[in-house]
Write an enzyme that holds these catalytic residues in place. Sequence first.
Site, short mmCIF file in Angstrom:
data_model
loop_
_atom_site.label_atom_id
_atom_site.label_comp_id
_atom_site.label_asym_id
_atom_site.label_seq_id
_atom_site.Cartn_x
_atom_site.Cartn_y
_atom_site.Cartn_z
N CYS A 370 0.83 -1.21 0.00
CA CYS A 370 0.00 0.00 0.00
C CYS A 370 0.87 1.26 0.00
O CYS A 370 1.44 1.60 -1.02
CB CYS A 370 -0.99 -0.05 1.17
SG CYS A 370 -2.41 1.00 0.89
N HIS A 500 -3.51 -5.08 0.50
CA HIS A 500 -2.89 -5.62 1.72
C HIS A 500 -2.96 -7.15 1.74
O HIS A 500 -3.86 -7.72 2.37
CB HIS A 500 -3.59 -5.07 2.95
CG HIS A 500 -3.39 -3.60 3.15
ND1 HIS A 500 -2.31 -3.08 3.82
CD2 HIS A 500 -4.13 -2.54 2.74
CE1 HIS A 500 -2.39 -1.76 3.82
NE2 HIS A 500 -3.48 -1.41 3.18
N GLU A 502 -1.30 -9.07 3.42
CA GLU A 502 -1.07 -9.58 4.79
C GLU A 502 -2.35 -9.99 5.51
O GLU A 502 -2.31 -10.78 6.43
CB GLU A 502 -0.29 -8.55 5.62
CG GLU A 502 -1.03 -7.27 6.00
CD GLU A 502 -0.86 -6.15 4.98
OE1 GLU A 502 -0.58 -6.44 3.81
OE2 GLU A 502 -1.04 -4.97 5.36
N1 GLN Z 1 -1.83 6.70 3.14
C1 GLN Z 1 -1.95 5.98 1.93
C2 GLN Z 1 -3.33 6.13 1.30
O1 GLN Z 1 -4.25 6.55 1.95
C3 GLN Z 1 -1.64 4.51 2.13
C4 GLN Z 1 -2.63 3.80 2.99
C5 GLN Z 1 -2.15 2.46 3.49
O2 GLN Z 1 -0.94 2.18 3.46
N2 GLN Z 1 -3.05 1.63 3.96
O3 GLN Z 1 -3.50 5.82 0.15
#
Ligand code: GLN
Length: 525
Positions: A370, A500, A502
Amino acid sequence: MNGKRFIIITGGVISGIGKGTTAASIGRMLKEQGLRVGVLKIDPYLNIDAGTMNPDQHGEVFVTEDGYEADLDLGHYERFLGENMSARNNLTAGQAYFSVIENERKGKYLGSTVQIIPHLTEEIKNRIMNINGDVIIVEIGGTVGDIEGEVFLEAIRELKLELPRNSVFFIHLTFVPYLEVTSEFKTKPTQQSVQLLRRIGIQPDMIIARSHRKLDENAKNKIALFSGIRPAYVIGIEDLPSIYQIPERLFLEGVHFKIGGYIGLDMKNEFNWDTPKNDKNVSIALVGKYTGTDDAYKSVMESLVLAGAPKPEIVDSVTLERYSDEEVDAILAKYDGLIIPGGFGSRGIEGKIRAIKYAREKDVPLLGLCLGMQLMVVEYARNVLGLEDANSTEFAKDTPHPVIDKMEEQKRILKMGGTMRLGSQKAKLIKGTVIHEIYGRDEISERHRHRYEINLDAIPQLKDADSDPELSNMRISATSQFVEAVEISDKRFFIGVQYHPEYKSKVGAPHPLFKRFVEVCTEKS
Ligand code: GLN
């Protein structure tokens, strides 16, 4: 069998002693008995969900398939039970109050004074009763005595009286300190915590006593005597090398027979459980800014462990910013691979970018999750494409090269809670990419939690792997309506994903991306 059974798990003395993992382990043990196990994790805080909480204090936010931002314990249930959880499996005090207040406005309680008892307790009881399964595990967050938790305990006390006899089994999980100076276990905090429970009308049926070293019979007997429990129902669990040893341990203690005997379910002396072996000789760094607790990156850590690696070390991305390039190289040199996890806000961003530059230049395996992926694009834009000061508009609103920008639909949203792009969504993998080969299929479904995305208008150099066969370029390797993954294909492992992975690792089924990442890290360069 007739009627649902409920196993209520409360905590005493201190938090953070593994109530979630113990509860999930009991769930798994009962599932292996052929029972359908339902779960309700209760969080007595007033937030509607965990989405707006700081991971440094509360641990990671776990995202379910249906896009609910949950407490990290739902992650334990998913991994241990091998089943997906949803919004229904978590109840916060905020949700319970919100629903009662909404009902009041709709006129549901016309004529009555709306009260904690019976209206709020009724709402809680309904949520518990609506969970499907033969056996429902209800885990109450926090420790007994917390003011926020009282209404939940009251609801459960009432529930026990309303249900058939022996359908509710209470387990109280406590901590028993060992005093080195006098070489003895101290059971007083446990006794007092049981007294607190009794004061609200709950008598535990079993005590699971956590301790640093193996609890002796003396201490068990004392706890049994003072708590009004048979000694066989006091189970000691000392610190184990891995949380994945807990299910087997509980099984060997016969916890399933003890529960089964009480709630009237026949149990077999069988348990199919392969404790994951994290025996791979690798050293992985997680470059992040939440250094207050391991819990902040729980699912990432467990995904590595389930893929056979030892727990990663957290390298503080904020301090990384203060060092020279040579020093950064020296700090990172001892690791076989780097993970850049998700995150929000500008603190530590430049440290992560430096770690990415190091991994790209030295060809050290790197997995970006992400925010990690977004920063891989920023690093590539700045240092390879020469787009000076390229950035995400999350960190630099006026950057000349906004290679990461807010998603169009997000620009109109002003509220904070539950408004990101959340939950499971499909993406297509582009043939001929490493990621396509790793998954071995054309379409995937993965969980999201973000507001920003790759802005191709600012970085037109980034092309589909289809249209850019140059393996040394950063290429788009997965798409939906957004860019979902990028990679530099001829590196050992250089993959960033907007989602994600994970959150999807299960015991016995580590996520393929983590599995491959750990494999590549193991092949020393
Ligand atoms: N802050 C970034 C976004 O909002 C990444 C978010 C995250 O890593 N879950 O896109």
